[in-house]
Design a protein around this motif. Structure first.
Motif, short mmCIF file in Angstrom:
data_model
loop_
_atom_site.label_atom_id
_atom_site.label_comp_id
_atom_site.label_asym_id
_atom_site.label_seq_id
_atom_site.Cartn_x
_atom_site.Cartn_y
_atom_site.Cartn_z
N UNK A 42 42.75 6.82 37.06
CA UNK A 42 41.88 5.86 37.21
C UNK A 42 42.20 4.91 38.25
N UNK A 43 43.22 4.34 38.06
CA UNK A 43 44.18 3.51 39.13
C UNK A 43 44.14 4.07 40.56
N UNK A 44 44.75 5.23 40.57
CA UNK A 44 44.85 6.01 41.74
C UNK A 44 43.41 6.22 42.37
N UNK A 45 42.55 6.70 41.66
CA UNK A 45 41.39 6.92 42.24
C UNK A 45 40.50 5.80 42.85
N UNK A 46 40.61 4.54 42.13
CA UNK A 46 40.01 3.35 42.61
C UNK A 46 40.80 2.84 43.82
N UNK A 47 42.08 3.16 44.06
CA UNK A 47 42.67 2.62 45.34
C UNK A 47 42.15 3.40 46.45
N UNK A 48 41.44 4.57 46.28
CA UNK A 48 40.88 5.38 47.60
C UNK A 48 39.88 4.61 48.14
N UNK A 49 39.14 3.65 47.23
CA UNK A 49 37.90 3.01 47.75
C UNK A 49 38.38 2.26 48.87
N UNK A 50 39.44 1.70 49.05
CA UNK A 50 40.13 0.99 50.25
C UNK A 50 40.01 1.63 51.46
N UNK A 51 39.90 2.98 51.64
CA UNK A 51 39.98 4.06 52.67
C UNK A 51 38.57 3.87 53.20
N UNK B 165 19.05 5.61 51.03
CA UNK B 165 18.85 4.17 50.47
C UNK B 165 20.01 3.08 50.98
N UNK B 166 21.22 3.70 50.57
CA UNK B 166 22.00 2.68 50.90
C UNK B 166 23.20 2.90 51.66
N UNK B 167 23.36 4.23 52.35
CA UNK B 167 24.11 4.36 53.45
C UNK B 167 25.50 5.01 52.83
N UNK B 168 26.44 5.50 53.67
CA UNK B 168 27.59 6.17 53.09
C UNK B 168 28.74 5.03 53.00
N UNK B 169 28.76 4.14 53.50
CA UNK B 169 29.80 2.96 53.11
C UNK B 169 29.55 2.64 51.68
N UNK B 170 28.59 2.31 51.60
CA UNK B 170 28.32 1.42 50.13
C UNK B 170 28.37 2.60 49.23
N UNK B 171 27.88 3.62 49.11
CA UNK B 171 27.86 4.70 48.12
C UNK B 171 29.37 5.19 47.95
N UNK B 172 30.05 5.35 49.00
CA UNK B 172 31.20 6.06 48.63
C UNK B 172 32.24 4.89 48.00
N UNK B 173 32.19 3.43 48.50
CA UNK B 173 32.93 2.64 47.85
C UNK B 173 32.43 2.31 46.46
N UNK B 174 31.26 2.01 46.15
CA UNK B 174 30.70 1.83 44.94
C UNK B 174 30.99 3.05 43.91
N UNK B 175 30.85 4.26 44.37
CA UNK B 175 30.80 5.63 43.65
C UNK B 175 32.32 5.77 43.40
N UNK B 176 33.25 5.57 44.08
CA UNK B 176 34.69 5.55 43.90
C UNK B 176 35.00 4.71 42.86
N UNK B 177 34.55 3.78 42.83
CA UNK B 177 34.68 2.88 41.56
C UNK B 177 34.36 3.13 40.46
#
Length: 476
Positions: free
Chosen positions: A440-449, A323-335
């Motif tokens: 939590x901050x370190x994990x959120x930063x990986x969303x940039x990748x 439904x949402x694709x890898x880009x949207x899922x990985x960015x949102x889910x990482x947050x």
């Protein structure tokens, strides 16, 4: 061999083998005092029992892809489980600490061949449109193994002997070997390539030293000068491997595969994500036992909701990605993972148990979706002939990221706890809360990748659409 039966049994077979491997990476930790008393040594001297297993993994994973290509996935996987099971018996029978360390090293070598070879069999058996469903079975052991290990080890030691920790692998190993012989497909490489011995020495030595340093990080038995010199040596060996790999025709790990953008983002993004998530098995028991004052067995039970949610996620992950694709899922889910980790920074003695269970369920669900997405994205644009190499590279980076994640959790904990006495529950809880916020901050930063992904990336897996391999130059 019937393809239908292969598709039915293979995911369960690989998942079972990986669960054994992941569980044994942590199950010994809580049994160290009992093992030390039984063998007549100090607990500190048994640190090698833990690190030898990690070293076996670090050395064995890089060569597993070459072995599978040369000798076939069925034979190598069968031998891997056989070595692992035999080593488990030797661990359980070990009369001395030295024999225990040697047996754990052998056990690590057996376990090292399970992860990449098992994934390779999955990737080659299932078309990309079915890969997500198959990988969902395989990713769960990697999530729940480290969480359940300390609990299982503690319960076994409490009720029986520490030797039972290793003997329980025997029936699972025997059953797994039978199923491998009956249902494991036998894939070989498209070409016979020679073993890159110089590359094996450089890469395995570098990763082994680095993994060992991360495992003993924070201990006072090594001076900062010694740690610094060994770190420089490990990084130098790895840099020498990169130089060597760019100049040989058949490198141990063909790093040019990182030119495939989706593969590179999956590997790098997964590495960064695990820096934050990998510290949780270290911090959560401290929060439950030191912060909330719970006994070890209750602390272990509070790890269970994450495992249950991880299993439940596999039912909806394919639909979410379609439904949402890898880009949207990985960015949102990482947050979402970062937010969930931050919520543990609000848990205290007055927090209702139901709320703690709810946060744990969220963590298990988001983590499972994250790793399932990252691991399948890695193969979205990989050609079939490169799947063995891709599996080996991905597994090597994952092993390193697990060590880095645990070291990060140890560093964060030590930084915030400082010299706070563990008897001061209020100050300890406050320090642990700051540790969770840092992770939590370190994990959120990986969303940039993952933000660098394109909208259609991974459609060959999530929506069954064929896509061309997307490659672009990267600096070697």
């Amino acid at each position: 061999m019937n393809s239908s039966s292969v598709k039915t049994y293979l995911p369960w077979l690989v998942a079972t083998a990986l669960f054994m491997e992941q569980l044994d990476a942590t199950v010994v930790n809580t049994a160290i005092p009992s093992i030390a008393a039984s063998l007549g040594v100090t607990p500190l001297s048994l640190k090698s029992v833990v690190t030898s297993y990690i070293l076996g993994l670090a050395v064995g994973i890089p060569v597993s892809g070459w072995m599978a290509d040369r000798y076939g996935t069925r034979r190598v996987f069968l031998i891997a489980i056989g070595i692992f099971t035999l080593a488990s018996v030797l661990c359980g029978l070990a009369p001395t600490a030295q024999m225990m360390t040697a047996a754990r090293l052998l056990q690590g070598l057996g376990g090292a061949m399970m992860m990449p070879v098992g994934r390779l069999a999955i990737v080659r058996t299932f078309p990309k449109s079915e890969l997500m469903g198959a990988m969902n079975f395989v990713i769960i052991p990697a999530l729940i193994g480290p969480l359940l290990g300390p609990t299982v080890g503690g319960l076994i030691v409490h009720w029986t002997s520490w030797r039972a920790i290793f003997f329980i692998n025997i029936p699972f190993g025997v059953i797994a070997m039978y199923l491998v012989w009956r249902h494991m497909p036998d894939y070989h490489g498209d070409e016979r390539r020679p073993l890159d011995i110089p590359g094996l020495i450089l890469f395995s030595s570098g990763t082994a030293i680095l993994s060992w340093l991360l495992e003993v990080f924070g201990e006072h038995t090594l001076s900062s000068t010694t740690m610094g010199l060994m770190l420089a040596l490990s990084l130098g060996l790895l840099a020498a491997y990169v130089w060597h790999a760019s100049r040989t025709r058949f490198p141990l790990l063909r790093l040019t595969l990182l030119k495939v953008r989706t593969f590179r983002i999956s590997v790098v993004g997964g590495f960064v994500t695990r820096l934050g998530v990998g510290g949780l098995p270290f911090l959560l028991p401290l929060l439950y036992q030191l912060g909330l004052g719970l006994p070890a067995w209750q602390s272990g039970l509070l790890m269970m909701p994450s495992a249950a949610a991880a299993m439940g996620m596999k039912l909806i992950a394919p639909k979410v990605l379609a439904r949402f694709g890898y880009r949207q899922v990985l960015v949102v889910n990482t947050l979402c993972i970062g937010l969930t980790i931050a919520l543990f920074g609000l848990v205290g003695r007055e927090t209702p148990l139901a709320l703690i269970v709810g946060i744990s369920l969220m963590l298990g669900f988001f983590n499972s979706l994250q790793f399932s997405s990252m691991n399948t994205l890695a193969y979205a644009d990989i050609e079939p002939g490169d799947s063995s190499m891709a599996s080996t590279i991905s597994s090597s980076f994952q092993q390193l990221s697990m060590s880095f994640g645990l070291a990060t959790g140890s560093l964060v904990t030590a930084w915030f706890l400082g010299r706070i006495p563990q008897t001061n529950q209020v100050l300890v809880t406050d320090a642990l809360h700051r540790g969770f916020w840092a992770l939590a901050i370190m994990t959120v930063l990986s969303a940039a990748v993952f933000w660098r992904l394109r909208k259609r990336d991974g459609d060959s897996i999530s929506r069954g659409r064929a896509t061309a391999s997307q490659a672009e130059p990267v600096a070697q």
